[in-house]
Motif scaffolding. Sequence first.
Motif, PDB file in Angstrom:
ATOM      1  N   LEU A 186       1.436   9.246   8.902  1.00 32.01           N
ATOM      2  CA  LEU A 186       0.725   9.849   7.782  1.00 32.01           C
ATOM      3  C   LEU A 186      -0.433  10.701   8.292  1.00 32.01           C
ATOM      4  O   LEU A 186      -0.892  10.559   9.442  1.00 32.01           O
ATOM      5  CB  LEU A 186       0.221   8.758   6.847  1.00 32.01           C
ATOM      6  CG  LEU A 186       1.277   7.750   6.352  1.00 32.01           C
ATOM      7  CD1 LEU A 186       0.624   6.689   5.484  1.00 32.01           C
ATOM      8  CD2 LEU A 186       2.382   8.461   5.605  1.00 32.01           C
ATOM      9  N   TYR A 187      -0.937  11.538   7.431  1.00 29.38           N
ATOM     10  CA  TYR A 187      -2.052  12.391   7.822  1.00 29.38           C
ATOM     11  C   TYR A 187      -3.323  11.581   8.019  1.00 29.38           C
ATOM     12  O   TYR A 187      -4.194  11.953   8.813  1.00 29.38           O
ATOM     13  CB  TYR A 187      -2.264  13.485   6.770  1.00 29.38           C
ATOM     14  CG  TYR A 187      -1.188  14.551   6.812  1.00 29.38           C
ATOM     15  CD1 TYR A 187      -1.149  15.485   7.853  1.00 29.38           C
ATOM     16  CD2 TYR A 187      -0.216  14.611   5.834  1.00 29.38           C
ATOM     17  CE1 TYR A 187      -0.160  16.457   7.890  1.00 29.38           C
ATOM     18  CE2 TYR A 187       0.782  15.570   5.865  1.00 29.38           C
ATOM     19  CZ  TYR A 187       0.806  16.489   6.901  1.00 29.38           C
ATOM     20  OH  TYR A 187       1.792  17.440   6.951  1.00 29.38           O
ATOM     21  N   GLU A 188      -3.435  10.469   7.279  1.00 32.78           N
ATOM     22  CA  GLU A 188      -4.625   9.636   7.427  1.00 32.78           C
ATOM     23  C   GLU A 188      -4.386   8.463   8.370  1.00 32.78           C
ATOM     24  O   GLU A 188      -5.200   7.548   8.452  1.00 32.78           O
ATOM     25  CB  GLU A 188      -5.084   9.093   6.073  1.00 32.78           C
ATOM     26  CG  GLU A 188      -4.092   8.168   5.392  1.00 32.78           C
ATOM     27  CD  GLU A 188      -3.102   8.897   4.495  1.00 32.78           C
ATOM     28  OE1 GLU A 188      -2.480   8.241   3.648  1.00 32.78           O
ATOM     29  OE2 GLU A 188      -2.979  10.142   4.656  1.00 32.78           O
ATOM     30  N   GLY A 189      -3.256   8.467   9.120  1.00 35.50           N
ATOM     31  CA  GLY A 189      -2.954   7.396  10.055  1.00 35.50           C
ATOM     32  C   GLY A 189      -1.504   6.945   9.919  1.00 35.50           C
ATOM     33  O   GLY A 189      -0.767   7.406   9.042  1.00 35.50           O
ATOM     34  N   ASN A 190      -1.070   6.039  10.807  1.00 36.55           N
ATOM     35  CA  ASN A 190       0.307   5.546  10.763  1.00 36.55           C
ATOM     36  C   ASN A 190       0.497   4.593   9.591  1.00 36.55           C
ATOM     37  O   ASN A 190      -0.410   3.829   9.223  1.00 36.55           O
ATOM     38  CB  ASN A 190       0.669   4.841  12.069  1.00 36.55           C
ATOM     39  CG  ASN A 190       0.780   5.810  13.229  1.00 36.55           C
ATOM     40  OD1 ASN A 190       0.993   7.013  13.024  1.00 36.55           O
ATOM     41  ND2 ASN A 190       0.643   5.301  14.444  1.00 36.55           N
ATOM     42  N   GLY A 191       1.739   4.652   9.035  1.00 36.23           N
ATOM     43  CA  GLY A 191       2.077   3.740   7.959  1.00 36.23           C
ATOM     44  C   GLY A 191       2.567   2.397   8.497  1.00 36.23           C
ATOM     45  O   GLY A 191       2.343   2.047   9.664  1.00 36.23           O
ATOM     46  N   THR A 192       3.254   1.660   7.619  1.00 32.49           N
ATOM     47  CA  THR A 192       3.768   0.333   7.967  1.00 32.49           C
ATOM     48  C   THR A 192       5.245   0.451   8.329  1.00 32.49           C
ATOM     49  O   THR A 192       5.988   1.210   7.703  1.00 32.49           O
ATOM     50  CB  THR A 192       3.590  -0.639   6.792  1.00 32.49           C
ATOM     51  OG1 THR A 192       2.214  -0.624   6.394  1.00 32.49           O
ATOM     52  CG2 THR A 192       3.989  -2.051   7.185  1.00 32.49           C
ATOM     53  N   LYS A 226       0.816  -1.207   0.000  1.00 29.07           N
ATOM     54  CA  LYS A 226       0.000   0.000   0.000  1.00 29.07           C
ATOM     55  C   LYS A 226       0.856   1.266   0.000  1.00 29.07           C
ATOM     56  O   LYS A 226       0.333   2.360   0.236  1.00 29.07           O
ATOM     57  CB  LYS A 226      -0.907   0.012   1.226  1.00 29.07           C
ATOM     58  CG  LYS A 226      -1.949  -1.104   1.206  1.00 29.07           C
ATOM     59  CD  LYS A 226      -2.880  -0.991   2.411  1.00 29.07           C
ATOM     60  CE  LYS A 226      -3.942  -2.083   2.399  1.00 29.07           C
ATOM     61  NZ  LYS A 226      -4.869  -1.967   3.545  1.00 29.07           N
ATOM     62  N   CYS A 227       2.176   1.085  -0.243  1.00 21.73           N
ATOM     63  CA  CYS A 227       3.094   2.228  -0.340  1.00 21.73           C
ATOM     64  C   CYS A 227       3.083   3.073   0.934  1.00 21.73           C
ATOM     65  O   CYS A 227       3.017   4.318   0.895  1.00 21.73           O
ATOM     66  CB  CYS A 227       2.751   3.107  -1.549  1.00 21.73           C
ATOM     67  SG  CYS A 227       2.770   2.225  -3.121  1.00 21.73           S
ATOM     68  N   GLN A 228       3.170   2.393   2.081  1.00 20.20           N
ATOM     69  CA  GLN A 228       3.161   3.095   3.355  1.00 20.20           C
ATOM     70  C   GLN A 228       4.408   2.789   4.191  1.00 20.20           C
ATOM     71  O   GLN A 228       4.437   3.078   5.387  1.00 20.20           O
ATOM     72  CB  GLN A 228       1.895   2.722   4.149  1.00 20.20           C
ATOM     73  CG  GLN A 228       0.606   3.246   3.508  1.00 20.20           C
ATOM     74  CD  GLN A 228      -0.609   2.954   4.359  1.00 20.20           C
ATOM     75  OE1 GLN A 228      -0.553   2.137   5.276  1.00 20.20           O
ATOM     76  NE2 GLN A 228      -1.724   3.628   4.085  1.00 20.20           N
ATOM     77  N   ARG A 229       5.450   2.190   3.579  1.00 20.00           N
ATOM     78  CA  ARG A 229       6.729   1.935   4.253  1.00 20.00           C
ATOM     79  C   ARG A 229       7.809   2.802   3.623  1.00 20.00           C
ATOM     80  O   ARG A 229       7.857   2.956   2.397  1.00 20.00           O
ATOM     81  CB  ARG A 229       7.122   0.460   4.146  1.00 20.00           C
ATOM     82  CG  ARG A 229       6.182  -0.491   4.841  1.00 20.00           C
ATOM     83  CD  ARG A 229       6.491  -1.926   4.452  1.00 20.00           C
ATOM     84  NE  ARG A 229       7.885  -2.264   4.718  1.00 20.00           N
ATOM     85  CZ  ARG A 229       8.498  -3.297   4.166  1.00 20.00           C
ATOM     86  NH1 ARG A 229       7.876  -4.076   3.306  1.00 20.00           N
ATOM     87  NH2 ARG A 229       9.768  -3.537   4.479  1.00 20.00           N
ATOM     88  N   VAL A 230       8.716   3.338   4.474  1.00 21.76           N
ATOM     89  CA  VAL A 230       9.803   4.157   3.939  1.00 21.76           C
ATOM     90  C   VAL A 230      10.774   3.255   3.166  1.00 21.76           C
ATOM     91  O   VAL A 230      10.988   2.088   3.508  1.00 21.76           O
ATOM     92  CB  VAL A 230      10.544   4.909   5.061  1.00 21.76           C
ATOM     93  CG1 VAL A 230       9.633   5.936   5.701  1.00 21.76           C
ATOM     94  CG2 VAL A 230      11.097   3.941   6.092  1.00 21.76           C
ATOM     95  N   ASP A 231      11.375   3.813   2.139  1.00 25.37           N
ATOM     96  CA  ASP A 231      12.279   3.057   1.271  1.00 25.37           C
ATOM     97  C   ASP A 231      13.744   3.350   1.636  1.00 25.37           C
ATOM     98  O   ASP A 231      14.073   4.446   2.095  1.00 25.37           O
ATOM     99  CB  ASP A 231      12.023   3.440  -0.187  1.00 25.37           C
ATOM    100  CG  ASP A 231      12.821   2.584  -1.157  1.00 25.37           C
ATOM    101  OD1 ASP A 231      13.262   1.491  -0.741  1.00 25.37           O
ATOM    102  OD2 ASP A 231      12.988   2.997  -2.316  1.00 25.37           O
ATOM    103  N   GLY A 232      14.637   2.342   1.403  1.00 24.87           N
ATOM    104  CA  GLY A 232      16.086   2.539   1.575  1.00 24.87           C
ATOM    105  C   GLY A 232      16.550   2.631   3.002  1.00 24.87           C
ATOM    106  O   GLY A 232      17.590   3.254   3.279  1.00 24.87           O
ATOM    107  N   LEU A 233      15.845   2.016   3.955  1.00 26.51           N
ATOM    108  CA  LEU A 233      16.258   2.090   5.349  1.00 26.51           C
ATOM    109  C   LEU A 233      17.540   1.284   5.552  1.00 26.51           C
ATOM    110  O   LEU A 233      17.640   0.120   5.155  1.00 26.51           O
ATOM    111  CB  LEU A 233      15.147   1.549   6.260  1.00 26.51           C
ATOM    112  CG  LEU A 233      15.466   1.518   7.758  1.00 26.51           C
ATOM    113  CD1 LEU A 233      15.679   2.928   8.288  1.00 26.51           C
ATOM    114  CD2 LEU A 233      14.360   0.809   8.536  1.00 26.51           C
ATOM    115  N   GLN A 234      18.555   1.892   6.201  1.00 27.25           N
ATOM    116  CA  GLN A 234      19.817   1.216   6.477  1.00 27.25           C
ATOM    117  C   GLN A 234      20.523   1.891   7.645  1.00 27.25           C
ATOM    118  O   GLN A 234      20.263   3.058   7.956  1.00 27.25           O
ATOM    119  CB  GLN A 234      20.728   1.237   5.253  1.00 27.25           C
ATOM    120  CG  GLN A 234      21.061   2.629   4.761  1.00 27.25           C
ATOM    121  CD  GLN A 234      21.963   2.632   3.551  1.00 27.25           C
ATOM    122  OE1 GLN A 234      22.680   1.664   3.329  1.00 27.25           O
ATOM    123  NE2 GLN A 234      21.946   3.698   2.779  1.00 27.25           N
ATOM    124  N   ALA A 235      21.407   1.094   8.296  1.00 30.03           N
ATOM    125  CA  ALA A 235      22.240   1.626   9.377  1.00 30.03           C
ATOM    126  C   ALA A 235      23.534   2.122   8.749  1.00 30.03           C
ATOM    127  O   ALA A 235      24.352   1.333   8.279  1.00 30.03           O
ATOM    128  CB  ALA A 235      22.509   0.557  10.426  1.00 30.03           C
TER     129      ALA A 235
END
Length: 722
Positions: free
Chosen positions: A197-203, A124-133
């Motif tokens: 998100l404005y309509e609620g929390n994402g994933t 649903k395109c609600q997760r941030v992309d490219g997450l890394q430490a």
Amino acid sequence: MQNHQSALRALSTAIIMFLNLLLFGLLSAASALDSCTLLVVKSQEIYFVIYNTTTVCCDIWCTFYCNETTSYITSEITYYQTTECCPGHGGENCYPECNKGCLSNQECSAPDTCTCLAGWIGEKCQRVDGLQATEIMSNSITLSWVTPQNDNVNGYYIVITSNEHSLNMTTASGINSTTITDLYPFTLYRCCVIPILYEGNGTENCVSSTTSEGVPSTPPNAVISSGLSSSAILLQWEPPLLPNGIINRYTLYINYTNNNEISTRSVDDQYTLYLLDGLNVNQEVGVSISSTTGGGEGPRSSYVFSITKGMTSNITSVTPTVPGSFTVATTSSDLITNIVWVPPKVSGSSVLFYHLTIVLIESLGIHTEQFKWTLRAAQTLNTTLSLDPFIPYEMRVMVGTQSGAYGLLNSYTFFSKEGVPIVFPANLNVSRNSASSLYVSWSPLTLWDSRGIVTSYTIVYSETANSCDSSYNQLSLNTTNTSILLEELSIQKLYCVSVAASTMAGTGSVSDQILIPLYENSQFSMQLIGVSNCDEWLLLDPKLKLSDIVDILVEVLNVECLCHVTSEHFVMWRFECIDSYPNTVTFGGHVIGTQSTGSVELVEMLQRWVNRAPDVVVQSVTLRTSDEDICVSDSSTEKMNFTELLLSIALALVFLFWIITLSLCVLTVYIKFDCKKSKDIQLTSTHTYSTDTNLSEYTSSSDRDSPQINKKDDDSGTGTMV
């Protein structure tokens, strides 16, 4: 007319359809873009009414004239270009159209197809992309991700969890990284980022990361020091409670209170016992211990003091029913040896520790300690050591019990793996045993130099013309002895000899080559008289003639001495001609001695034979030998020839005549004139001499000290001295 127009319209329609299909095919690939348009060619048919006016008679007699108008309808087809949206695209800019619509973090990227905007992933395109430490420290982790393309984010919720604790924090929108602090060193964390998100929390999107090692927070635990004997103290400890990493070693700080000396000992991380020996009776020793990880050395423990026992405390013999097992395994490297010791399995044993030492067994019974370990009762030793090849070592196992008994359990003697010899055999000595054999000897390698049991010595020898830098025909022989006789060699060749030693591991370095000269030899020459012309006689088969003469000399010597002379004993032989004696051939070279008869003695035999002036037959020509130029020496000196003697006498007479003439002139001038005018008188003496232009000299191949005669370049053979 109408048929013609219908055919023209059909052709125009076909052309328009073809162009439209071509343009649609070319532009259909662009339908994946945000905007997609088609260039369309259209046609238009325009109809015209054509009127014709003519003058005609209005009555029968054409009294009046009237205008009569007729008309017909015709058409004309025109073409023009225009643009249209691709199929599935619409609007003013011809963007893709999704009839069902897309979510807030999506875009219509193709007809009826929705995809995530940049910076978003997931169903649903609600997760941030490219997450890394991106940066990991011992107490912090920095997270980063891709900034979303749209502004549908009101912030981010960060959650960090581990087995020990958890942290959470909230960040504002518009950022794409954050650093979490107050973490534990060398701890695995699960790091999650949840967009608000404005309509609620994402994933949530999560990554796992382990913080880097840190310095131990606490010193080693439960440090115990107890006197074991009159010269040893046993140290025991446990790992620190908070190591903050993988412990790679322990450091013992030892305070020898007898002389206030502080020294350090390093112990591998797998051992938590240490036997401190070599102490004095009733010596008090304090010990402090620290541990070290990849982050550095941690704090030291407090000093623990203990005193060695008095002289009455003797070592007690301890003999468990099973002595344990000891194995030595070699590796692919010459220097690495694997040592394994397994403690004995004794039920109900009161063993407290085992102390293992490896000592180097040197000559004269000297033992040097190389390695040592102190193990707990059930601990196994499995380590690799760098040991010098093929050296005797002894493994000693000492055991200590709960009751304080301490003694030798067992000992093992072993050799490390064989290696390649590091040096070549010394004292290489090579001598001519005979004209065709060499006696080679050398000193054996010691055990330290051979680094193994010498299986063979390799003797390398080769032929050469003058030096070992250009040797050839290399051969080798192997032997287990320290000397060898090289036989069936060419007596006319120089040889280069070297030696190397080999073990089971391979062959070591080769010694420097030694150049061996020819067997002792002497120079010899004689003259053969009876040829018509020396130069012409030597033009035809000189090698065969040389071989015939050598065969004659071989036969002469073998008759004289029975010394087994062969043609190989005659080397560097040659013919030479003397210009003044065209019917004489000079034959000379070197004679190599045999094992029973020296070269000088052989030449003396030839001289006695030549003194008899025998005739020899060379290529069907009978020649008479002459002893005029016979020579026996080890040097290159020869007699002065007759031509040089005549020339020397002539020059001496000329010089004497010039001195006498000059003296007479001076005397005459002195009598006739006053001495003051004598400086104006010039004396001139001219003498003309001649030399035989056919006279030349014979010079052997060796250097000579006798005077030389140089021929004149002109044909007159005259000269003037002033």
